[in-house]
Design a protein around this motif. Structure first.
Motif, mmCIF file in Angstrom:
data_model
loop_
_atom_site.group_PDB
_atom_site.id
_atom_site.type_symbol
_atom_site.label_atom_id
_atom_site.label_comp_id
_atom_site.label_asym_id
_atom_site.label_seq_id
_atom_site.Cartn_x
_atom_site.Cartn_y
_atom_site.Cartn_z
ATOM 1 N N LYS A 39 0.834 -1.208 0.000
ATOM 2 C CA LYS A 39 0.000 0.000 0.000
ATOM 3 C C LYS A 39 0.870 1.260 0.000
ATOM 4 C CE LYS A 39 -2.861 0.827 3.642
ATOM 5 N NZ LYS A 39 -2.582 2.189 4.154
ATOM 6 N N SER A 40 1.878 1.293 0.856
ATOM 7 C CA SER A 40 2.733 2.490 0.943
ATOM 8 C C SER A 40 3.422 2.765 -0.396
ATOM 9 C CB SER A 40 3.808 2.297 2.008
ATOM 10 O OG SER A 40 3.226 2.231 3.273
ATOM 11 N N ARG A 44 2.924 5.976 -3.250
ATOM 12 C CA ARG A 44 4.072 6.786 -3.666
ATOM 13 C C ARG A 44 4.303 6.697 -5.171
ATOM 14 N NH1 ARG A 44 4.222 5.650 1.511
ATOM 15 N NH2 ARG A 44 5.436 6.891 2.998
ATOM 16 N N THR A 113 -2.304 8.309 4.451
ATOM 17 C CA THR A 113 -1.112 8.515 3.620
ATOM 18 C C THR A 113 -1.432 9.474 2.478
ATOM 19 O OG1 THR A 113 -0.438 6.257 4.167
ATOM 20 C CG2 THR A 113 0.704 7.307 2.350
ATOM 21 N N ARG A 116 -1.867 13.114 4.090
ATOM 22 C CA ARG A 116 -0.678 13.734 4.702
ATOM 23 C C ARG A 116 0.416 13.976 3.674
ATOM 24 N NH1 ARG A 116 -1.559 10.075 9.710
ATOM 25 N NH2 ARG A 116 -2.911 11.358 11.012
ATOM 26 N N ARG A 145 0.300 17.083 12.955
ATOM 27 C CA ARG A 145 1.654 16.534 12.815
ATOM 28 C C ARG A 145 2.290 16.897 11.466
ATOM 29 N NH1 ARG A 145 1.057 10.411 13.634
ATOM 30 N NH2 ARG A 145 0.106 11.178 15.522
ATOM 31 N N ALA A 185 8.266 9.009 15.146
ATOM 32 C CA ALA A 185 8.821 8.310 13.987
ATOM 33 C C ALA A 185 7.650 8.016 13.062
ATOM 34 C CB ALA A 185 9.485 7.012 14.423
ATOM 35 N N SER A 186 7.485 8.837 12.039
ATOM 36 C CA SER A 186 6.336 8.680 11.145
ATOM 37 C C SER A 186 6.768 8.910 9.707
ATOM 38 C CB SER A 186 5.242 9.689 11.526
ATOM 39 O OG SER A 186 4.365 9.865 10.431
ATOM 40 N N ALA A 187 6.541 7.879 8.882
ATOM 41 C CA ALA A 187 6.891 8.011 7.462
ATOM 42 C C ALA A 187 5.976 9.008 6.770
ATOM 43 C CB ALA A 187 6.787 6.655 6.786
ATOM 44 N N GLN A 188 4.779 9.165 7.291
ATOM 45 C CA GLN A 188 3.861 10.125 6.655
ATOM 46 C C GLN A 188 4.347 11.552 6.903
ATOM 47 O OE1 GLN A 188 -0.060 9.063 8.069
ATOM 48 N NE2 GLN A 188 -0.128 7.239 6.781
ATOM 49 N N ARG A 213 9.495 3.739 7.862
ATOM 50 C CA ARG A 213 9.648 3.135 6.531
ATOM 51 C C ARG A 213 10.269 4.140 5.546
ATOM 52 N NH1 ARG A 213 3.701 1.143 5.851
ATOM 53 N NH2 ARG A 213 4.063 0.880 8.065
ATOM 54 N N ILE A 335 4.415 -1.126 13.046
ATOM 55 C CA ILE A 335 3.276 -0.418 13.630
ATOM 56 C C ILE A 335 1.928 -0.932 13.085
ATOM 57 C CG2 ILE A 335 3.426 1.554 11.993
ATOM 58 C CD1 ILE A 335 2.613 1.908 15.711
ATOM 59 N N ASP A 336 1.860 -1.216 11.789
ATOM 60 C CA ASP A 336 0.574 -1.650 11.213
ATOM 61 C C ASP A 336 0.263 -3.106 11.528
ATOM 62 O OD1 ASP A 336 0.222 0.853 10.182
ATOM 63 O OD2 ASP A 336 0.870 0.347 8.154
ATOM 64 N N GLU A 359 0.918 5.585 19.057
ATOM 65 C CA GLU A 359 0.460 5.939 17.706
ATOM 66 C C GLU A 359 -0.764 5.122 17.270
ATOM 67 O OE1 GLU A 359 1.474 8.040 14.889
ATOM 68 O OE2 GLU A 359 1.828 9.079 16.752
ATOM 69 N N LYS A 363 -4.748 5.637 14.577
ATOM 70 C CA LYS A 363 -4.787 5.004 13.254
ATOM 71 C C LYS A 363 -6.246 5.033 12.762
ATOM 72 C CE LYS A 363 -0.434 4.099 12.790
ATOM 73 N NZ LYS A 363 0.320 4.847 11.785
ATOM 74 N N ARG A 409 -7.479 -3.318 9.164
ATOM 75 C CA ARG A 409 -6.572 -4.262 9.829
ATOM 76 C C ARG A 409 -7.241 -4.939 11.023
ATOM 77 N NH1 ARG A 409 -2.414 -3.478 6.513
ATOM 78 N NH2 ARG A 409 -1.759 -1.334 6.074
#
Ligand code: S3P
Length: 449
Positions: A39-40, A44, A113, A116, A145, A185-188, A213, A335-336, A359, A363, A409
């Protein structure tokens, strides 16, 4: 051994109940599975394809609702994206800085995602005005954030609660570079700031407390961005003003989707499942490390690199699991997967402690509260912590009515728990799974024989 009975009931309001009936002599899970695209990486690939110059070809895109939201937002700003399918999606990029002002509100649906990451691009498009919204869940999730670092760069963003909740209105501007020290710590967050940095003259840096990530970093480099990383400080720097160029992207299978089958195979006696083509980027493999710590029997086979991302086939066999403690730097790397890890812990010997995962409360649902309530309803012993859960394994689960709270999830984690619960479990609002795994129920039926 007779198969469990899996039925999907569609209700008048189109919501679906997934009913899982455990046969009296139990089940074992067998077979080979190919999980849907990551998904991520799918988000992208669509976004970078849309803002790059030239054509991007995407193979293996996730056909879930979340990437569909990303595609329609960028179509609304002038990118041409062919019909989404797993074989080949073609994106005709419009070139950096050329997103058009949309004629309507951009709707990110359920996807944090999409919203953000997109905000970083919108805020840095001078002279254009944008409005963004999402579904009930997304409109209640914190946007401060990303709004905060963007404001630090000079962005103009308005919304409820001081601009922290969508719907949001954005007046695009030329931004100033910044060095943002993210408290989480957030990839978004990281990706949002890096995307804003693409259009900002000078060097924009993000430092995070632990590495999240890194798909944005990998893909931005592949598309031609000037980007450097400093692993010692968990920092990434992008230099603005460089054009991106369309690429061929191959999306690996999503380890977050594979996680359901890894846990299913580990907890259901007599099971052996092989999952092919799974992305094993080290910033995502916390789930493999956690399950191995618990004594799961998981083999990595055929390790290879596909279009800049490491990939392997995974084989899992049933084994006796032990409790463990999961906290600290591994948390952003799984995290997921914490909802499904909680299911594994229910069937492990001893008390598993999950900490440093506050976190989870912001979600798609409050995953700490929802997982604790729903698993306890099935007879598990789960205690909520502010930032995690304490799970004492070994109590048999019984089938009952549970609810996904419209969180994909949660829906899938409860379905896997139901495979080891006595009697019949009904998962309400199970259609949520299609956010990231539209074929989940069919695959479940397939491996149950
Ligand atoms: C994602 C990052 C993670 C993850 C989400 C997808 C991404 O969120 O939970 O499902 O694609 O960047 P955070 O960055 O908020 O941790």
């Amino acid at each position: 051994m007779s198969a469990s009975v899996i039925t999907l009931e569609t209700k008048e309001n189109f919501s679906q109940n997934l009913v899982i009936q455990q046969p009296p002599n139990g089940i074992s899970l067998q077979g080979q599975i190919r999980v849907p695209g990551d998904k991520s990486i799918s988000h992208r690939a669509l976004m970078l394809g849309a803002i790059a110059q030239g054509e991007t070809e995407i193979q293996g895109l996730l056909l879930g609702e979340d990437p569909q939201s990303t595609a329609s937002c960028f179509q609304g700003m002038g990118a041409s994206i062919s019909e989404l399918n797993t074989d080949l999606v073609r994106v005709q990029g419009i070139g950096l800085g050329n997103l058009q002002e949309p004629l309507d509100v951009l709707n990110a649906g359920n996807s944090g995602t999409t919203m953000r990451l997109m905000l970083g691009l919108l805020a840095s498009h001078p002279g254009r005005f944008f409005t963004v919204t999402g579904d009930n869940s997304l409109r209640s999730r914190p946007m401060s954030r990303v709004v905060k670092p963007l404001q630090q760069m000079g962005a103009e963003i308005w919304g409820r609660k001081g601009g922290s909740l969508a719907p949001l209105a954005i007046q695009g501007k030329s931004l100033q570079p910044t060095h943002y020290h993210s408290p989480i710590a957030s990839a978004q967050v990281k990706s949002c700031v890096l995307l804003a940095g693409l259009l900002t003259e000078g060097k924009t840096t993000v430092t995070e407390p632990a590495l999240s990530r890194d798909h944005s970093e990998r893909m931005l480099k592949a598309f031609g961005a000037e980007l450097t990383t400093d692993p010692e400080t968990n920092s990434v720097t992008v230099t603005g003003g460089n054009q991106l160029y369309g690429q061929k992207v191959v999306v690996p299978g999503d380890i977050s989707s594979a996680a359901f089958w890894l846990v299913a195979g580990a907890i259901v006696p007599g099971s052996e499942i092989s999952i092919t083509n799974v992305g094993i980027n080290p910033t995502r493999t916390g789930i493999l490390e956690a399950l191995e710590m618990m004594g799961a029997d998981i083999q990595k086979e055929n390790e290879r690199e596909v279009a800049g991302e490491p990939v392997a086939d995974l084989r899992v066999r049933h084994s006796h699991l032990q409790s463990c403690t999961i906290s600290g730097e591994i948390i952003p790397r799984l995290i997921d997967e914490i909802p499904i890890l909680a299911v594994a812990a229910v069937f492990a010997e001893g008390t598993t402690v999950i900490k440093d995962a506050a976190e989870l409360r912001v979600k798609e649902s409050d995953r700490i509260a929802v997982m604790a309530q729903q698993l306890n309803q099935m007879g598990a012993k789960v205690t909520e912590l502010d930032d995690g859960m304490e799970i004492t394994g070994g109590t048999p689960l019984r089938g009952t009515d549970v609810d996904s709270y419209t969180d994909h999830r949660i829906a899938m984690s409860l379905a896997i728990a139901a495979l080891n619960a006595q009697g019949e479990t009904t998962i309400h609002r199970a259609e949520a799974a299609s956010i990231s795994y539209p074929d989940f129920t069919n695959t479940l039926a397939q491996i149950c024989g």
